[in-house]
Enzyme design. Structure first.
Site, PDB file in Angstrom:
ATOM      1  N   ALA A   1      -9.734   6.005   4.135  1.00  0.00           N
ATOM      2  CA  ALA A   1      -9.727   7.244   4.494  1.00  0.00           C
ATOM      3  C   ALA A   1     -10.735   8.152   4.544  1.00  0.00           C
ATOM      4  O   ALA A   1     -11.491   8.532   3.533  1.00  0.00           O
ATOM      5  CB  ALA A   1      -8.295   8.289   4.064  1.00  0.00           C
ATOM      6  N   GLY A   2     -11.122   8.525   5.880  1.00  0.00           N
ATOM      7  CA  GLY A   2     -12.239   9.511   5.859  1.00  0.00           C
ATOM      8  C   GLY A   2     -13.661   8.912   6.317  1.00  0.00           C
ATOM      9  O   GLY A   2     -14.665   9.461   6.828  1.00  0.00           O
TER      10      GLY A   2
ATOM     11  N   LYS B   1       0.968  -1.210   0.116  1.00  0.00           N
ATOM     12  CA  LYS B   1       0.124  -0.131  -0.041  1.00  0.00           C
ATOM     13  C   LYS B   1       0.977   1.151   0.099  1.00  0.00           C
ATOM     14  O   LYS B   1       1.545   1.492   1.061  1.00  0.00           O
ATOM     15  CB  LYS B   1      -0.944   0.107   1.045  1.00  0.00           C
ATOM     16  CG  LYS B   1      -1.730   1.071   1.476  1.00  0.00           C
ATOM     17  CD  LYS B   1      -2.754   1.073   2.291  1.00  0.00           C
ATOM     18  CE  LYS B   1      -3.851   2.115   2.421  1.00  0.00           C
ATOM     19  NZ  LYS B   1      -3.232   3.267   3.072  1.00  0.00           N
TER      20      LYS B   1
ATOM     21  N   GLY C   1      -8.167   9.773   8.835  1.00  0.00           N
ATOM     22  CA  GLY C   1      -8.494   9.723  10.291  1.00  0.00           C
ATOM     23  C   GLY C   1      -9.350  10.806  10.728  1.00  0.00           C
ATOM     24  O   GLY C   1      -9.582  11.133  12.069  1.00  0.00           O
TER      25      GLY C   1
ATOM     26  N   ASN D   1     -10.185   2.286   9.270  1.00  0.00           N
ATOM     27  CA  ASN D   1      -9.127   2.143  10.535  1.00  0.00           C
ATOM     28  C   ASN D   1      -9.586   2.715  11.631  1.00  0.00           C
ATOM     29  O   ASN D   1     -10.186   2.267  12.692  1.00  0.00           O
ATOM     30  CB  ASN D   1      -7.667   2.324  10.207  1.00  0.00           C
ATOM     31  CG  ASN D   1      -6.631   2.142  11.250  1.00  0.00           C
ATOM     32  OD1 ASN D   1      -5.459   2.661  11.321  1.00  0.00           O
ATOM     33  ND2 ASN D   1      -7.311   1.509  12.485  1.00  0.00           N
ATOM     34  N   THR D   2      -9.551   4.168  11.601  1.00  0.00           N
ATOM     35  CA  THR D   2     -10.018   5.087  12.537  1.00  0.00           C
ATOM     36  C   THR D   2     -11.430   4.693  12.993  1.00  0.00           C
ATOM     37  O   THR D   2     -11.437   5.009  14.249  1.00  0.00           O
ATOM     38  CB  THR D   2      -9.570   6.584  12.243  1.00  0.00           C
ATOM     39  OG1 THR D   2      -8.326   6.679  11.896  1.00  0.00           O
ATOM     40  CG2 THR D   2      -9.712   7.294  13.572  1.00  0.00           C
TER      41      THR D   2
END
Length: 277
Positions: free
Chosen positions: A206-207, A119, A180, A228-229
């Site tokens: 992301a986001g 990645k 994040g 993830n976050t």
């Protein structure tokens, strides 16, 4: 030869598989390993997610190893999961190439000798963490020539996405909003264009902050989602991981089933003829 990668306990859903390179995966949800409160919570959340692919920041993992700390490289069963090393923390193409090479050596030591996935992240902006399109393209071109299965993290840029496809990247991974941030889907039009124009898998990365947002991009035709976050920072991370898993499956099924046509007038579902009044 194509190789299939799935969990033994994966539910037998009527879902088409995701192919990246020569690998085939049954889960379209990918998860990260950062920001968890502890290793136990991370391991449980990854298990609840049902994900096949787990991304690990090579620089962070290497630093933990050098300091003698426990990390997820040691805590997860890599015979059941596919590791996706990433170049998080790299600010230039040259730095990303070096970390990618280190990542390939690490995954081989973990037993995945045929794993050439990377990645690719090239992020010189420390405030908003937007990826560098020029550095990403430069590093991707080099890594593809070196036999890597390159999965670049990019802004929601349809032109860059097509350029990366043309040089041989296995996927593109456009952001929905700043990494994040949990701001959700701020680039829907561009994401839609990327999805429509792409001949390789498009993984939204992301986001994303909620399962409904994950479902939305899957309904649009995204090939997968990396989260993830939103999982790691949820008050109940394992439960959120399960929710994301269900959302991705639901969104994918919605996309393959096809949405009903929107009508400008009402259309009753019950017959109005043939009933005595």
């Amino acid at each position: 030869m194509k190789q299939s990668f799935s969990r033994p306990h994966f539910e037998n859903q009527e879902l088409d598989s995701l192919k990246i390179g020569e690998k085939i995966f049954n889960s379209r949800l990918m998860v990260g390993t950062g920001k968890y409160n502890n290793l136990k919570e991370a391991i449980k959340s990854i298990d609840y997610s049902g994900a096949n692919i787990v991304t690990v920041a090579i620089r962070r993992a290497q630093n933990s190893k050098n300091l003698g700390r426990s990390n997820l490289l040691d805590g997860l069963d890599w015979s059941k999961l596919w590791i996706l090393p990433n170049t998080a923390g790299c600010e230039s193409a040259e730095e990303a190439v070096r970390i990618a090479a280190l990542g390939r050596e690490i995954v081989k030591k973990l037993g995945q000798t045929d794993n050439n996935f990377i990645k690719l992240e090239v992020i010189p902006d420390s405030h908003y963490l937007f990826p560098d399109p020029i550095g990403t393209l430069k590093a991707a071109e080099y890594l593809v020539k070196k036999g890597f299965i390159v999965m670049p993290y990019i802004g929601a840029d349809p032109v860059l996405a097509k350029q990366l496809e043309n040089i041989g990247c296995a996927t593109v991974m456009p952001l929905a909003s700043p990494i994040g941030s949990g701001q959700g889907l701020k680039n829907l039009l561009n994401l839609k264009i990327i999805i429509e124009n792409s001949n390789i898998p498009v993984i939204i990365d992301a986001g994303i902050g909620t399962p409904s947002e994950a479902a939305k991009v899957m309904e649009m035709g995204a090939s997968g989602v990396l989260v993830n976050t939103a999982i790691a920072r949820a008050p109940n991370s394992p439960q959120m991981a399960k929710a994301m898993s269900l959302a991705v499956k639901s969104g994918r099924l919605t996309h393959t089933a096809g949405r009903m046509i929107i009508n400008q007038t009402a259309n009753p579902s019950s017959p109005i003829f043939g009933i005595s009044k």
